[in-house]
Structures are given as C-alpha cells and as structure tokens.
Design a protein around this motif. Structure first.
Motif, PDB file in Angstrom:
ATOM      1  N   ASP A 257      25.264  33.684  81.473  1.00  0.00           N
ATOM      2  CA  ASP A 257      26.008  32.451  81.178  1.00  0.00           C
ATOM      3  C   ASP A 257      26.431  32.386  79.713  1.00  0.00           C
ATOM      4  OD1 ASP A 257      23.413  32.203  80.314  1.00  0.00           O
ATOM      5  OD2 ASP A 257      23.088  30.204  81.129  1.00  0.00           O
ATOM      6  N   ASP A 258      26.609  33.571  79.098  1.00  0.00           N
ATOM      7  CA  ASP A 258      27.185  33.713  77.752  1.00  0.00           C
ATOM      8  C   ASP A 258      26.342  33.067  76.650  1.00  0.00           C
ATOM      9  OD1 ASP A 258      29.394  35.029  78.884  1.00  0.00           O
ATOM     10  OD2 ASP A 258      30.399  33.120  79.284  1.00  0.00           O
ATOM     11  N   LYS A 259      25.038  33.107  76.800  1.00  0.00           N
ATOM     12  CA  LYS A 259      24.135  32.589  75.772  1.00  0.00           C
ATOM     13  C   LYS A 259      23.491  33.761  75.027  1.00  0.00           C
ATOM     14  CE  LYS A 259      24.814  28.292  76.889  1.00  0.00           C
ATOM     15  NZ  LYS A 259      23.777  27.507  77.563  1.00  0.00           N
ATOM     16  N   PRO A 260      23.203  33.597  73.734  1.00  0.00           N
ATOM     17  CA  PRO A 260      22.591  34.695  72.978  1.00  0.00           C
ATOM     18  C   PRO A 260      21.126  34.869  73.351  1.00  0.00           C
ATOM     19  CG  PRO A 260      22.749  32.736  71.608  1.00  0.00           C
ATOM     20  CD  PRO A 260      23.451  32.403  72.894  1.00  0.00           C
ATOM     21  N   ALA A 261      20.684  36.138  73.410  1.00  0.00           N
ATOM     22  CA  ALA A 261      19.287  36.449  73.723  1.00  0.00           C
ATOM     23  C   ALA A 261      18.956  37.824  73.182  1.00  0.00           C
ATOM     24  CB  ALA A 261      19.050  36.381  75.232  1.00  0.00           C
ATOM     25  N   ILE A 262      17.653  38.145  73.174  1.00  0.00           N
ATOM     26  CA  ILE A 262      17.211  39.452  72.714  1.00  0.00           C
ATOM     27  C   ILE A 262      16.106  39.944  73.639  1.00  0.00           C
ATOM     28  CG2 ILE A 262      15.575  38.438  71.044  1.00  0.00           C
ATOM     29  CD1 ILE A 262      16.264  40.846  69.199  1.00  0.00           C
ATOM     30  N   LEU A 263      16.168  41.227  74.002  1.00  0.00           N
ATOM     31  CA  LEU A 263      15.215  41.811  74.932  1.00  0.00           C
ATOM     32  C   LEU A 263      14.151  42.586  74.163  1.00  0.00           C
ATOM     33  CD1 LEU A 263      14.700  42.135  78.022  1.00  0.00           C
ATOM     34  CD2 LEU A 263      15.946  44.300  77.874  1.00  0.00           C
ATOM     35  N   ILE A 264      12.869  42.285  74.439  1.00  0.00           N
ATOM     36  CA  ILE A 264      11.755  42.960  73.777  1.00  0.00           C
ATOM     37  C   ILE A 264      10.823  43.572  74.826  1.00  0.00           C
ATOM     38  CG2 ILE A 264      11.885  41.385  71.813  1.00  0.00           C
ATOM     39  CD1 ILE A 264       9.354  40.021  72.828  1.00  0.00           C
ATOM     40  N   GLY A 265      10.019  44.578  74.423  1.00  0.00           N
ATOM     41  CA  GLY A 265       9.153  45.260  75.373  1.00  0.00           C
ATOM     42  C   GLY A 265       7.778  45.556  74.815  1.00  0.00           C
ATOM     43  N   ARG A 266       6.829  45.775  75.732  1.00  0.00           N
ATOM     44  CA  ARG A 266       5.441  46.092  75.388  1.00  0.00           C
ATOM     45  C   ARG A 266       4.954  47.266  76.232  1.00  0.00           C
ATOM     46  NH1 ARG A 266       6.586  41.082  75.787  1.00  0.00           N
ATOM     47  NH2 ARG A 266       6.319  41.183  78.047  1.00  0.00           N
ATOM     48  N   GLY A 267       4.073  48.077  75.642  1.00  0.00           N
ATOM     49  CA  GLY A 267       3.495  49.211  76.342  1.00  0.00           C
ATOM     50  C   GLY A 267       3.685  50.490  75.565  1.00  0.00           C
ATOM     51  N   GLY A 268       3.076  51.589  76.051  1.00  0.00           N
ATOM     52  CA  GLY A 268       3.262  52.877  75.412  1.00  0.00           C
ATOM     53  C   GLY A 268       1.966  53.587  75.117  1.00  0.00           C
ATOM     54  N   PRO A 269       2.058  54.796  74.549  1.00  0.00           N
ATOM     55  CA  PRO A 269       0.886  55.639  74.293  1.00  0.00           C
ATOM     56  C   PRO A 269       0.110  55.218  73.053  1.00  0.00           C
ATOM     57  CG  PRO A 269       2.857  56.740  73.548  1.00  0.00           C
ATOM     58  CD  PRO A 269       3.315  55.461  74.200  1.00  0.00           C
ATOM     59  N   HIS A 270      -0.960  55.969  72.763  1.00  0.00           N
ATOM     60  CA  HIS A 270      -1.782  55.790  71.559  1.00  0.00           C
ATOM     61  C   HIS A 270      -2.409  54.395  71.490  1.00  0.00           C
ATOM     62  CE1 HIS A 270      -0.383  59.665  70.308  1.00  0.00           C
ATOM     63  NE2 HIS A 270       0.868  59.268  70.191  1.00  0.00           N
ATOM     64  N   SER A 280      10.401  41.009  78.036  1.00  0.00           N
ATOM     65  CA  SER A 280      10.651  39.580  77.889  1.00  0.00           C
ATOM     66  C   SER A 280      12.050  39.395  77.325  1.00  0.00           C
ATOM     67  CB  SER A 280       9.638  38.926  76.944  1.00  0.00           C
ATOM     68  OG  SER A 280       8.330  39.019  77.452  1.00  0.00           O
ATOM     69  N   LEU A 281      12.822  38.507  77.935  1.00  0.00           N
ATOM     70  CA  LEU A 281      14.132  38.144  77.401  1.00  0.00           C
ATOM     71  C   LEU A 281      13.958  36.854  76.612  1.00  0.00           C
ATOM     72  CD1 LEU A 281      17.118  39.004  77.324  1.00  0.00           C
ATOM     73  CD2 LEU A 281      17.524  37.405  79.212  1.00  0.00           C
ATOM     74  N   ILE A 282      14.194  36.930  75.297  1.00  0.00           N
ATOM     75  CA  ILE A 282      13.937  35.817  74.394  1.00  0.00           C
ATOM     76  C   ILE A 282      15.233  35.060  74.110  1.00  0.00           C
ATOM     77  CG2 ILE A 282      13.036  35.168  72.134  1.00  0.00           C
ATOM     78  CD1 ILE A 282      10.961  36.416  74.035  1.00  0.00           C
ATOM     79  N   ASN A 283      15.166  33.755  74.290  1.00  0.00           N
ATOM     80  CA  ASN A 283      16.313  32.881  74.071  1.00  0.00           C
ATOM     81  C   ASN A 283      16.637  32.773  72.579  1.00  0.00           C
ATOM     82  OD1 ASN A 283      18.261  30.758  74.478  1.00  0.00           O
ATOM     83  ND2 ASN A 283      16.684  29.302  73.867  1.00  0.00           N
ATOM     84  N   LEU A 284      17.930  32.916  72.224  1.00  0.00           N
ATOM     85  CA  LEU A 284      18.382  32.719  70.851  1.00  0.00           C
ATOM     86  C   LEU A 284      19.339  31.543  70.719  1.00  0.00           C
ATOM     87  CD1 LEU A 284      18.940  36.395  69.613  1.00  0.00           C
ATOM     88  CD2 LEU A 284      16.996  34.886  69.150  1.00  0.00           C
ATOM     89  N   ASP A 285      19.560  30.836  71.834  1.00  0.00           N
ATOM     90  CA  ASP A 285      20.368  29.631  71.774  1.00  0.00           C
ATOM     91  C   ASP A 285      19.601  28.562  70.995  1.00  0.00           C
ATOM     92  OD1 ASP A 285      22.738  28.364  72.247  1.00  0.00           O
ATOM     93  OD2 ASP A 285      22.191  27.605  74.220  1.00  0.00           O
ATOM     94  N   LYS A 286      20.287  27.584  70.438  1.00  0.00           N
ATOM     95  CA  LYS A 286      19.647  26.616  69.545  1.00  0.00           C
ATOM     96  C   LYS A 286      18.512  25.859  70.214  1.00  0.00           C
ATOM     97  CE  LYS A 286      23.487  25.877  66.335  1.00  0.00           C
ATOM     98  NZ  LYS A 286      24.414  24.877  65.736  1.00  0.00           N
ATOM     99  N   GLU A 287      18.699  25.467  71.456  1.00  0.00           N
ATOM    100  CA  GLU A 287      17.650  24.740  72.153  1.00  0.00           C
ATOM    101  C   GLU A 287      16.587  25.718  72.648  1.00  0.00           C
ATOM    102  OE1 GLU A 287      17.112  21.511  75.812  1.00  0.00           O
ATOM    103  OE2 GLU A 287      19.095  22.262  75.261  1.00  0.00           O
ATOM    104  N   ASN A 288      15.332  25.481  72.269  1.00  0.00           N
ATOM    105  CA  ASN A 288      14.199  26.337  72.650  1.00  0.00           C
ATOM    106  C   ASN A 288      14.357  27.771  72.155  1.00  0.00           C
ATOM    107  OD1 ASN A 288      13.002  24.162  74.136  1.00  0.00           O
ATOM    108  ND2 ASN A 288      14.404  24.620  75.839  1.00  0.00           N
ATOM    109  N   GLN A 289      14.931  27.909  70.975  1.00  0.00           N
ATOM    110  CA  GLN A 289      15.108  29.236  70.391  1.00  0.00           C
ATOM    111  C   GLN A 289      13.745  29.889  70.157  1.00  0.00           C
ATOM    112  OE1 GLN A 289      16.619  30.028  66.193  1.00  0.00           O
ATOM    113  NE2 GLN A 289      18.493  30.385  67.367  1.00  0.00           N
ATOM    114  N   GLY A 290      13.640  31.173  70.529  1.00  0.00           N
ATOM    115  CA  GLY A 290      12.391  31.900  70.376  1.00  0.00           C
ATOM    116  C   GLY A 290      11.501  31.883  71.601  1.00  0.00           C
TER     117      GLY A 290
END
Length: 529
Positions: A257-270, A280-290
């Motif tokens: 719906d054309d809103k800004p967001a950022i995709l982050i990930g967890r997991g891996g070796p070591h 997790s897809l993190i909201n970057l729109d002004k309302e509830n940003q983060g």
C-alpha cells in the motif's frame, strides 16, 4: 565461446534506459546521486537515462576517467553527491612494516577510521576527518572491519559510521556537526563483529544496528537492534523491539500500500544470540514508526534455517527472499508475513566452461549432494529482480539464479581472473594482500585467497537491467538480468579493477552522474568516458 567474446568486446561501450523512479524511501534530490550504500532508495538498484559504462579495464586504462592511490585500505562503499565523493579508510600505520626478506607477517588495528572527501571529477582530496570508535579492530579482516559501513549524504551533510563503535555528522565542507560513540558486542579480540550491515538514510533518520542500551529494561542487552537517530542532532529517536543479527543487511522498500518499511532478519552461524530466527518487516511510516508490521519464523532449527539472515534482505511489494543454507529457498508474502513457497535448490542446471573444448557445456539436473562436492550449494551476495534471486557461489566461481515461482536454479561458471593478454583464467587465484605502501596489514590469510572465498564480498548493484558483481580479486562481472537463460549470453562484460595478483576488494561499486566509482585496498577508481 565466439558469442562470449563478441559480447565482451563488441557489445558496445554504453547502456541507456529510462529515468529512475522515485518512491517513498528515495532520498530527496538524489536523482543521479548515490547517497548511501544501496543508492537513492536503498534498494541497490537504479534506473537512469544517462549512459553508463559496462566495459572497462584499470590495467589498460580503458574507460578509466581517473584513479588515486590510497594511503591505507578500507572496505566502505562510496557515497556521491554532485562533485563530492565520500568513503572511509583505516588510519595509515607504519608498524609493522612489511618485508619480504624477513617474511614479517602482517597485522594492524585501530579504534578509529578516517572519512575522506574527494573531488568526484579528478580525485583531489578536499578534506579528511577522524571518526572515533570504542573497540580496537583489525584492518581488512575478510568479514568486515571498522570501515565497512558506507558514508551517507543528503547534499547538505555527510554521516559516517565506525563499526568499532562511532558515528559522526559533518557539513559538506568538513565541519563537525555532532558525534557519538557506542559499544559494539565483542566477538573476539580485534574482531568485534562479522558485520554485513550497511548504512541507511531515511528522511530525517540515520538507521544503525547496535546493541540495546545498558539501561533498557525491555530488550536483551547482549542482542543487536535497529536504532533510529535524528540526522541533525544525533539523538536516538526509536529502537525496534525486534532484534537483528549483525550478519544481516536490512533493506528499505515500499509495502503493497505504498508505505515505507524496512526488512530485518535474525539467525546464522557462530552462535548468534538474537531470536527468534526469521524476518520482521518494520514500519517506517510516521504512525507507529519502528513497530513491526509482521514477524515470520521458519519451522526448522537455526543451523538449517538461519542462513537466510546472512543476506542483504531484498524484498518487493509481493515477495521476500529467505535461504535454508542454500539447499532450499523460501518465499515470504510481504503483505502478510506468511510463507508462499519452499523450493529445492539442490537440483540445478549448470553452464560449465570446458577448458579443453574451450566452450560452455550445459549440465542438466545436477544433484548438489554435499558441501564438499565440486559444486557447492552455498550462496553469497544476493539481489532480487522481480521473480528471480541472483547470487554468487561462496567457494566456487559461479553466478547463480533461482526463480521463486517455478523453482528453477541455474549456475553459470565465470573466470576468476583475466590474464596479461586479456584471456580468462579459470583456475584458483590469489592476491598479495598488500596496501599501496607495500604493507600487509591484514593478519587473516583468507583475505589473500581467490576471488570466490570465505569472506563477505560486496553486495551487487543493478543499473537498469544490468547486475554488477565484484569478486575479491577485483573482477567485475556484468550480467544481463533480462537473459532468458543464465548462460554465456547473459555475460555482458568481465572487467578488472587492477593488476592481477595485487588487487583486493570487498565493497560494492557506486554509480552517479554517468560514472561508476569503485575501490580496492590500494586505490579508488572513477570509471567513465
């Protein structure tokens, strides 16, 4: 092979396409600029109507506008705005000196890094500034060093992140605006990170991956999170509740719906601690940003499923990409965070170069049995192009493509090097690991391995429909993403960044104003007509 050479030497110097599209995460005024690691909108892709070189050679001088020797190595990408370019290096260090006679082994470290500003037209140094850090960090470690994050600029200010625990903001003329330090989570002495994260500039925010603050009663203090800082003041604005692995490279984008967001990930070796494994897809729109728009967790344990967090976390309005150790690929619905499909990646078609017949041969339905086989399933340096995910082999010289819809996986063997007569070298290679002063400042011998080796290579970037991959030896493969088959016809050009056996790089290239900018441990290079 005639077709390959025709493509490499006769395909033409330049490409041209449509003007770049602006979306809600694009840095204002950044058309034809490169304001951060992932370009104008952080996607590692750009469209331009300007002509862009696809074929060059530092060795012969073909399409090299200028190059400049650097006093010390570094790993950051290059930010560009108008006639200024910004990147970071390690501080020059004369101790220990390198001597072939005494066979003195290398090794240098520092808490600090240096931000350089150069004239984009001729390479003249305009100014340099020190960015302080907290932890003493080894130079040119193959899996990142303190200089790994690319500087950011919006044309008014420039920001630099020191992965050893520092951050600073300067004016375009080099005046300090603010600075801060932070404490990274130490992994081993002199290697406080295996850090694939790179810089992110969004609106009035600088985004960085850091541990939770000491007084945080909500988050786990030994875990990393995505932090947002006001770009003008340096003050922390918010921190995600969801953790992010320091191997992971979050990527900006637009939701359905054309809103800004950022995709982050967890997991891996070591034994990375952040949980739960997944996205997790993190909201970057002004309302509830983060806040998280959704969270997704795989069903399998971290040693199988967590490898997807080693990625540059590419996604679009419909799909996100996740790997199971390269053995299978999962596609996640970015509208809902639900699993769309899981495809096998161990039955592949391989276009392999036959060095005796001197031509490519297609091997159909090859079963990739285990890690020790001559064809490895591990992936590296990924980018998503519509329904395809492109990536490089980790240990063997292949560019690979997986289709998220039909599940097909293709391998294309590429040469590791170019010889003195312009021919291709298909055997394992190495480099001297020296900086421009002849010093060996990396004590990790894996740094001096072949082009496809155990290290974190720079992410590919895409200009129009061409993908630019760079191996550790400074060989750049230009691949046509419109190719119907991933065979020799997909190879647009194979280029060098310096002398054979004396060139090393693990950063991404940058594009601005019709020129490509790249760097090695020894020099920075402007590629253009």
């Amino acid at each position: 092979m005639k077709l390959l050479f025709k493509l490499l030497f006769c395909c033409g110097l330049l490409i041209s396409c449509s003007t770049s599209k602006k979306n809600v995460v694009t840095v204002d005024g950044s058309e034809n600029q490169w304001p951060m690691s992932g370009g104008p909108d952080g996607s590692w892709k750009v469209e331009t109507a300007l002509k862009v070189p696809t074929k060059w050679s530092v060795r012969t001088g073909e399409n090299i506008k200028w190059k400049k020797s650097l006093p010390e190595g570094g790993q950051s990408g290059i930010a560009i705005w108008d006639d200024k370019i910004f990147f970071t290096i390690n501080p020059p260090n004369d101790d220990p000196k390198y001597s072939k006679d005494s066979e003195l082994k290398g090794g240098a470290s520092s808490k600090d890094i240096i931000l350089l500003c150069l004239n984009a037209n001729n390479g003249e140094t305009l100014w340099s500034k020190t960015v302080k850090g907290i932890i003493e960090s080894e130079y040119n470690y193959g899996f990142s060093d303190a200089t790994t994050p690319t500087p950011m600029t919006d044309g008014n200010h420039v920001w630099a992140i020191n992965a050893s625990g520092g951050m600073a903001c300067f004016s375009m003329s080099g005046n300090l605006i603010w600075k801060r330090t932070w404490q990274p989570i130490p992994v081993t002495p002199n290697r406080p990170f295996n850090k694939q994260f790179d810089s992110i500039l969004f609106k009035d925010l600088i985004l960085n991956v850091e541990p939770a603050e000491e007084n945080d009663s909500v988050r786990t203090t030994e875990w990393n999170y995505l932090h947002a800082f006001n770009k003008i003041t340096g003050k922390r604005v918010w921190v995600t509740k969801e953790a992010v692995t320091n191997y992971n490279t979050p990527v900006l984008g637009e939701t359905h719906d054309d809103k800004p967001a950022i995709l982050i990930g967890r997991g891996g070796p070591h034994s990375v601690p952040e949980r739960p494994v997944g996205l997790s897809l993190i909201n970057l729109d002004k309302e509830n940003q983060g806040d998280a728009l959704w969270n997704w967790e795989p069903n399998d344990k971290n040693n199988i499923s967590g490898w997807g967090a080693l990625s540059t976390q590419h996604w679009n309005k419909e799909k996100a990409s996740w790997f199971y150790e390269g053995k299978s690929h999962l596609t996640i619905d970015t509208k809902t965070g639900e699993l769309i499909s899981q495809n096998n990646m161990r039955t592949v078609d391989i276009n392999k170069y036959d060095t005796l017949a001197k031509k490519y041969k297609l091997l159909k339905n090859v079963e990739i049995k285990d890690f020790g086989s001559k064809y490895h399933y591990h992936y590296h340096c990924n980018i998503q192009v519509e329904n395809d995910v492109y990536f490089m082999g980790l240990y063997n010289p292949f560019v690979k493509r997986h289709n998220m819809v039909n599940g097909n996986t293709e391998y294309l063997e590429v040469p590791e090097e170019i010889n003195e007569t312009g021919g291709f070298v298909w055997e394992k290679q190495s480099n001297d690991g020296l900086n421009s002063q002849g010093q060996l400042h990396s004590s990790d011998n894996r740094t001096r391995g072949g082009g496809f080796q155990k290290c974190f290579l720079g992410s590919p970037i895409m200009i129009n429909n061409y993908i630019y991959f760079t191996n550790a030896l400074g060989i750049v493969y230009v691949i046509d993403s419109n190719a119907k088959k991933l065979d020799e016809s997909a190879i647009v050009a194979i280029n060098d960044l310096g002398e054979r056996g004396k060139t090393w790089t693990v950063n991404s290239l940058s594009y601005a104003n019709g020129n490509i900018y790249h760097r090695t441990m020894k020099e920075i290079i402007c590629i253009g007509k």
